[in-house]
Design an enzyme around this catalytic site. Structure first.
Site, mmCIF file in Angstrom:
data_model
loop_
_atom_site.group_PDB
_atom_site.id
_atom_site.type_symbol
_atom_site.label_atom_id
_atom_site.label_comp_id
_atom_site.label_asym_id
_atom_site.label_seq_id
_atom_site.Cartn_x
_atom_site.Cartn_y
_atom_site.Cartn_z
ATOM 1 N N ARG A 35 0.709 -1.331 -0.048
ATOM 2 C CA ARG A 35 -0.097 -0.026 0.046
ATOM 3 C C ARG A 35 0.941 1.253 -0.097
ATOM 4 O O ARG A 35 0.465 2.163 -0.687
ATOM 5 C CB ARG A 35 -0.957 0.164 1.058
ATOM 6 C CG ARG A 35 -2.039 -0.857 0.931
ATOM 7 C CD ARG A 35 -3.167 -0.988 2.218
ATOM 8 N NE ARG A 35 -4.363 -1.393 1.728
ATOM 9 C CZ ARG A 35 -5.328 -1.799 2.399
ATOM 10 N NH1 ARG A 35 -5.101 -1.880 3.759
ATOM 11 N NH2 ARG A 35 -6.266 -2.268 2.055
ATOM 12 N N LYS A 197 -16.492 -16.393 3.697
ATOM 13 C CA LYS A 197 -17.875 -16.598 3.890
ATOM 14 C C LYS A 197 -18.876 -15.745 2.457
ATOM 15 O O LYS A 197 -18.317 -14.887 1.868
ATOM 16 C CB LYS A 197 -18.072 -15.322 4.974
ATOM 17 C CG LYS A 197 -17.584 -15.841 6.353
ATOM 18 C CD LYS A 197 -17.980 -14.915 7.442
ATOM 19 C CE LYS A 197 -17.270 -14.825 8.560
ATOM 20 N NZ LYS A 197 -17.318 -13.495 9.268
ATOM 21 N N GLY A 349 -8.334 -8.118 0.089
ATOM 22 C CA GLY A 349 -6.902 -7.902 0.735
ATOM 23 C C GLY A 349 -6.408 -9.214 0.442
ATOM 24 O O GLY A 349 -5.097 -9.262 0.223
ATOM 25 N N GLY A 372 -12.437 -3.846 1.157
ATOM 26 C CA GLY A 372 -14.261 -3.438 1.597
ATOM 27 C C GLY A 372 -14.547 -2.482 0.399
ATOM 28 O O GLY A 372 -15.631 -2.530 -0.025
#
Ligand code: ADP
Ligand code: MG
Length: 394
Positions: A35, A197, A349, A372
């Site tokens: 990053r 998930k 990520g 996100g």
């Protein structure tokens, strides 16, 4: 995204530059600096144009209190190393002390403020706090795509106090690349989904269903879909409370004619770290075993679909790739996507970390730095950080 740093004349001015330096730190060392590296073009550009560059970021979740282990001081050193110049670390994010430090900066100097989330006003999008952040600066640049889905003081409220407020080069590249996936794309358009998930990705799946030709699902989320079809999943990770959601997805895919392709075999073991790894003979997972990766026939099946695709989006690893016993599926699927000549994007990520771990970055058209934020953007949601810049433009 009309205005970027290319529209600025920043010489002699102080730029408040919101970056995403929310990097993993283990025992005081930055373990993945991608990053920081991603923000270098904007920082260098502003600095060489003669701006005084005041970088600001959050790190972790200190919840409005100073927590020394979440200080950005280590990151300032990493940034300095990459820029090849000294980066001044300012041990506050706001307040009168900051103005004194900034007064000592010269044109072209780069500084990094302390973790924005040490102050409670940041996550509250507090206008008073935003005014204090803005005080030492005269222009605002947002290059923090990874934080654009949050309405916080440094991404939203601050734009009221600084003009112009423009996008940095990373933010611009993220929006340009990801928006291609929301428009008219070359077909077939195939999405590879995986990870832990379904629950966090339901909006993304629903929205993708409107656009794509096929969704290939691996990882633990595929177990929930298999179970919803009545297939045995043994001890594998399944979201028992999401079976209705899974059924709804299966129905919606069928109704829309979207091919939802599930694993046809798995690598399974009694436990993640111990016991013999077996390849299952089919989609069913034997009792007492947990599936931890997709199997070789699934890799073949998915790879063939990937070869035919003209546009590919990948989010979520195919297995527990952090463990070498279960890295093969994620690596092979990553390689198949990297080998494609189509337009390929990876977001999320852990998936982006896998691409770096397997050195596949060169094969991708775009590696999103947003987790996100990337998923929300691709689900068609408006991101507050982007909306705040757009409002300043109009
Ligand atoms: P991303 O960050 O790319 O969006 P996620 O956070 O959704 O991805 O999921 C990543 C996690 O999913 C990884 O930590 C990985 O170990 C886990 N995972 C993938 N497959 C399985 C599996 N079969 N069983 C348990 N965990 C899994
Ligand atoms: Mg993740």
């Amino acid at each position: 995204m009309k205005q970027t740093i290319r529209d600025l004349q920043p010489a002699g001015r102080t730029a408040f530059l919101r970056v995403d330096f929310n990097v993993p730190i283990h025992q005081g060392t930055v373990t993945d600096d991608s990053r920081v590296v991603a923000s270098l073009p904007t920082i260098s550009e502003l600095s060489s144009a003669g701006a005084r560059v005041l970088c600001a970021s959050h790190l972790g979740r200190p919840e409005g209190r100073r927590r020394q282990e979440l200080s950005l001081e280590t990151v300032a050193a990493v940034l300095g190393h990459h820029l090849g110049r000294k980066v001044l670390f300012i041990p506050e994010s706001h307040g009168p002390q900051v103005a004194k430090w900034v007064a000592a900066m010269e044109d072209g100097d780069v500084a990094l403020l302390e973790n924005l989330r040490f102050a409670p006003g940041e996550e509250k999008n507090d206008p008073d706090f935003a005014r204090q952040l803005a005080a030492p600066a005269s222009i605002y640049v947002n290059d923090a795509f990874g934080a654009a889905h949050r309405a916080h003081a440094s991404t939203v409220a601050i734009t009221r106090f600084l003009s112009p407020a423009v996008a940095g080069l990373l933010l611009e590249r993220e929006v340009t690349s990801l928006s291609r996936l929301l428009g008219r794309v070359d077909r077939p358009y195939i999405v590879v989904l995986g990870g832990a998930k379904i629950s966090g990705k339901i909006d993304l799946m629903e929205s993708l269903m409107e656009r794509v030709d096929a969704i290939l699902v691996g990882g633990a989320m595929s177990h929930t879909l298999l179970r919803a079809q009545g297939i045995e999943t043994g001890n594998s990770r399944v979201e028992e409370d999401r079976l209705d959601m899974a059924r709804h997805i299966l129905e919606k895919a069928a109704a829309r004619g979207v091919d939802l392709v599930l694993p046809v075999d798995h690598l399974a073991a009694p436990a993640v770290d111990s016991g013999t790894v077996e390849t299952t003979s089919g989609a069913a997972i034997p009792a007492d075993l947990m599936a931890c990766d997709v199997g070789p026939r699934t890799v073949d099946l998915f790879s063939r679909r990937i070869q035919e695709a003209a546009t590919i989006l990948w989010n979520g690893p195919m297995g527990i790739f952090e463990n070498p016993r279960f890295a093969a599926g994620t690596r092979s699927i990553g390689e198949a996507i990297a080998a494609s000549s189509g337009f390929s994007v990876v977001g999320g990520g852990d998936s982006a970390a896998a691409v770096r771990q397997f050195h596949l970055g060169d094969g991708f058209s775009h590696i999103s730095t947003g987790g996100g934020a990337c998923l929300e953007y691709l689900a068609g949601r408006s991101l507050p950080g982007l909306a705040a810049l757009a409002e300043k433009d109009s």
